[in-house]
Write an enzyme that holds these catalytic residues in place. Structure first.
Site, PDB file in Angstrom:
ATOM      1  CG  ASP A   4      -7.907   0.780   3.874  1.00 25.67           C
ATOM      2  OD1 ASP A   4      -8.817   0.001   3.525  1.00 25.67           O
ATOM      3  OD2 ASP A   4      -6.694   0.536   3.696  1.00 25.67           O
ATOM      4  CE  LYS A  34      -4.147  -1.881   2.167  1.00 24.88           C
ATOM      5  NZ  LYS A  34      -5.098  -1.736   3.284  1.00 24.88           N
TER       6      LYS A  34
HETATM    7  P1  NAP Z   1       1.317  -3.022   8.027  1.00 20.81           P
HETATM    8  O1  NAP Z   1       1.443  -1.708   7.336  1.00 20.81           O
HETATM    9  O2  NAP Z   1       2.233  -4.126   7.704  1.00 20.81           O
HETATM   10  O3  NAP Z   1       1.366  -2.738   9.621  1.00 20.81           O
HETATM   11  C1  NAP Z   1       1.296  -3.804  10.526  1.00 20.81           C
HETATM   12  C2  NAP Z   1       1.207  -3.252  11.949  1.00 20.81           C
HETATM   13  O4  NAP Z   1       1.103  -4.365  12.857  1.00 20.81           O
HETATM   14  C3  NAP Z   1       2.454  -2.462  12.372  1.00 20.81           C
HETATM   15  O5  NAP Z   1       2.073  -1.476  13.290  1.00 20.81           O
HETATM   16  C4  NAP Z   1       3.303  -3.543  13.069  1.00 20.81           C
HETATM   17  O6  NAP Z   1       4.174  -3.043  14.063  1.00 20.81           O
HETATM   18  C5  NAP Z   1       2.214  -4.353  13.753  1.00 20.81           C
HETATM   19  N1  NAP Z   1       2.648  -5.733  13.989  1.00 20.81           N
HETATM   20  C6  NAP Z   1       2.851  -6.700  13.062  1.00 20.81           C
HETATM   21  N2  NAP Z   1       3.239  -7.837  13.670  1.00 20.81           N
HETATM   22  C7  NAP Z   1       3.285  -7.573  15.001  1.00 20.81           C
HETATM   23  C8  NAP Z   1       3.645  -8.332  16.149  1.00 20.81           C
HETATM   24  N3  NAP Z   1       4.002  -9.620  16.058  1.00 20.81           N
HETATM   25  N4  NAP Z   1       3.600  -7.735  17.368  1.00 20.81           N
HETATM   26  C9  NAP Z   1       3.215  -6.435  17.488  1.00 20.81           C
HETATM   27  N5  NAP Z   1       2.890  -5.666  16.441  1.00 20.81           N
HETATM   28  C10 NAP Z   1       2.921  -6.226  15.202  1.00 20.81           C
HETATM   29  O7  NAP Z   1      -0.154  -3.626   7.785  1.00 20.81           O
HETATM   30  P2  NAP Z   1      -1.530  -2.833   7.618  1.00 20.81           P
HETATM   31  O8  NAP Z   1      -1.827  -2.684   6.173  1.00 20.81           O
HETATM   32  O9  NAP Z   1      -1.508  -1.642   8.466  1.00 20.81           O
HETATM   33  O10 NAP Z   1      -2.593  -3.911   8.181  1.00 20.81           O
HETATM   34  C11 NAP Z   1      -2.715  -4.149   9.562  1.00 20.81           C
HETATM   35  C12 NAP Z   1      -3.871  -5.130   9.808  1.00 20.81           C
HETATM   36  O11 NAP Z   1      -5.102  -4.553   9.392  1.00 20.81           O
HETATM   37  C13 NAP Z   1      -3.712  -6.441   9.023  1.00 20.81           C
HETATM   38  O12 NAP Z   1      -4.137  -7.501   9.865  1.00 20.81           O
HETATM   39  C14 NAP Z   1      -4.660  -6.238   7.856  1.00 20.81           C
HETATM   40  O13 NAP Z   1      -5.155  -7.463   7.367  1.00 20.81           O
HETATM   41  C15 NAP Z   1      -5.777  -5.434   8.499  1.00 20.81           C
HETATM   42  N6  NAP Z   1      -6.539  -4.611   7.534  1.00 20.81           N
HETATM   43  C16 NAP Z   1      -7.889  -4.801   7.455  1.00 20.81           C
HETATM   44  C17 NAP Z   1      -8.639  -4.021   6.611  1.00 20.81           C
HETATM   45  C18 NAP Z   1     -10.123  -4.221   6.556  1.00 20.81           C
HETATM   46  O14 NAP Z   1     -10.758  -3.708   5.622  1.00 20.81           O
HETATM   47  N7  NAP Z   1     -10.699  -4.916   7.495  1.00 20.81           N
HETATM   48  C19 NAP Z   1      -8.031  -3.035   5.815  1.00 20.81           C
HETATM   49  C20 NAP Z   1      -6.646  -2.858   5.928  1.00 20.81           C
HETATM   50  C21 NAP Z   1      -5.908  -3.662   6.785  1.00 20.81           C
HETATM   51  P3  NAP Z   1       5.702  -2.593  13.704  1.00 20.81           P
HETATM   52  O15 NAP Z   1       5.618  -1.179  13.206  1.00 20.81           O
HETATM   53  O16 NAP Z   1       6.384  -2.701  15.028  1.00 20.81           O
HETATM   54  O17 NAP Z   1       6.198  -3.566  12.685  1.00 20.81           O
END
Ligand code: NAP
Length: 281
Positions: free
Chosen positions: A106, A70
């Site tokens: 989003d 993204k």
């Molecule tokens: P991203 O940019 O990769 O960010 C992931 C986030 O999760 C970061 O803050 C990361 O922390 C944290 N994280 C990952 N693994 C972790 C762990 N083991 N312990 C603690 N923190 C952890 O991903 P994103 O696009 O923001 O997506 C995040 C979540 O939202 C995903 O599960 C995705 O599927 C969901 N999502 C859902 C929708 C929907 O429409 N429902 C839309 C978008 C996203 P660090 O900075 O420390 O790495």
């Protein structure tokens, strides 16, 4: 039927096998008898630029973009909308006759999910967001734009929380903000109206979720988990046990998808059809 006039959209991501978006959009196309199809595309990081150029070359109407592209996708686009630019995250691309414009649906999708399924007015509210990635930044933007008074962003990596707060502050100077690392979080019980999990934590158990986040949840809170599978996560179950109202990630998925659908087709998305399509997935 697929024929020479079929418009093609899809989703770029890696992994992509578990995506619910094709079910959601194809059900909507069928319902409105639109000659459109939505396909999943597994893309390697090294091939992201080629995949984006293929939207033009193949005359696709556009695509969704999901993890982990993204932010990286932005450099390959001709234009980016205000929200995508502000949160450095694009989840929808529209092909305007060869000009590729990135959008972030989003943020608005999250707010619609919160209002419609969380039955919660955001104005004046205090929010706590766990995570600082693209989704968390979009949620924060959506809440700030809808009039939230204060937002705390807690993240494993403190620098990322700082970056997210910095982006927000630039756009919403009056918003009270705080960036915290998981250990440095100090919240007054009952102070938080909206708690959002924007990490992959909390699917099956509460491992890794700071106890201060759980303690911030009360019967006055609405709690949203962005995870879409499972539909009801361990985090949401724990929030229900603390008396909170909860909203699952599939709600946001539907509303961000509905906004993308409208951008591509110019038609209003059939929300109930989209909901039903992913209900049993
Ligand atoms: P991203 O940019 O990769 O960010 C992931 C986030 O999760 C970061 O803050 C990361 O922390 C944290 N994280 C990952 N693994 C972790 C762990 N083991 N312990 C603690 N923190 C952890 O991903 P994103 O696009 O923001 O997506 C995040 C979540 O939202 C995903 O599960 C995705 O599927 C969901 N999502 C859902 C929708 C929907 O429409 N429902 C839309 C978008 C996203 P660090 O900075 O420390 O790495």
């Amino acid at each position: 039927m697929i024929d020479g006039r079929t418009r093609v959209v899809g989703i770029l991501g890696n992994p992509i096998e578990e995506t619910l978006s094709p079910a959601l959009h194809n059900a909507a196309f069928d319902h409105l008898a639109l000659n459109w199809r939505y396909l999943p595309f597994l893309v390697q990081a090294a091939g992201l630029g080629e995949a984006v150029r293929a939207i033009r070359a193949l005359n696709m109407a556009g695509v969704n973009v999901t993890m982990p592209f993204k932010e990286d996708v932005i450099e390959f686009l001709d234009e980016v909308d205000v929200v995508g630019e502000a949160v450095a995250s694009v989840n929808t691309i529209v092909n305007h006759g060869g000009v590729l414009k990135g959008h972030n649906t989003d943020a608005a999708g999250f707010v619609r999910a919160l209002i419609e399924d969380g039955d919660r007015d955001v104005a004046g509210g205090r929010g706590l967001i766990m995570g600082a990635g693209g989704a968390a930044r979009a949620v924060a933007y959506g809440l700030a734009e809808a009039g939230a008074e204060a937002l705390t962003i807690v993240n494993r990596t403190g620098d990322q929380a700082e970056r997210a707060v910095g982006l927000l502050k630039g756009r919403f100077p009056a918003l009270e903000t705080e960036a915290a690392s998981a250990n440095g979080l100090d919240l007054g019980a009952g102070d938080i109206d909206i708690v959002v999990n924007a990490t992959p934590l909390g699917k099956e158990d509460l491992k890794g979720i700071p106890s201060s986040v759980m303690e911030a949840i009360s019967n006055k809170s609405v709690v949203v988990d962005l995870t879409t599978t499972p539909a009801v996560t361990a985090f949401l179950k724990a929030a229900v046990a603390r008396g909170a109202k909860v909203v699952g990630g599939r709600s946001m998925l539907v509303f961000q998808g509905a906004l993308a659908f409208a951008l591509w087709t110019g038609r209003e998305a059939p929300i109930d059809v989209m909901r039903k399509a992913i209900e049993d997935a």
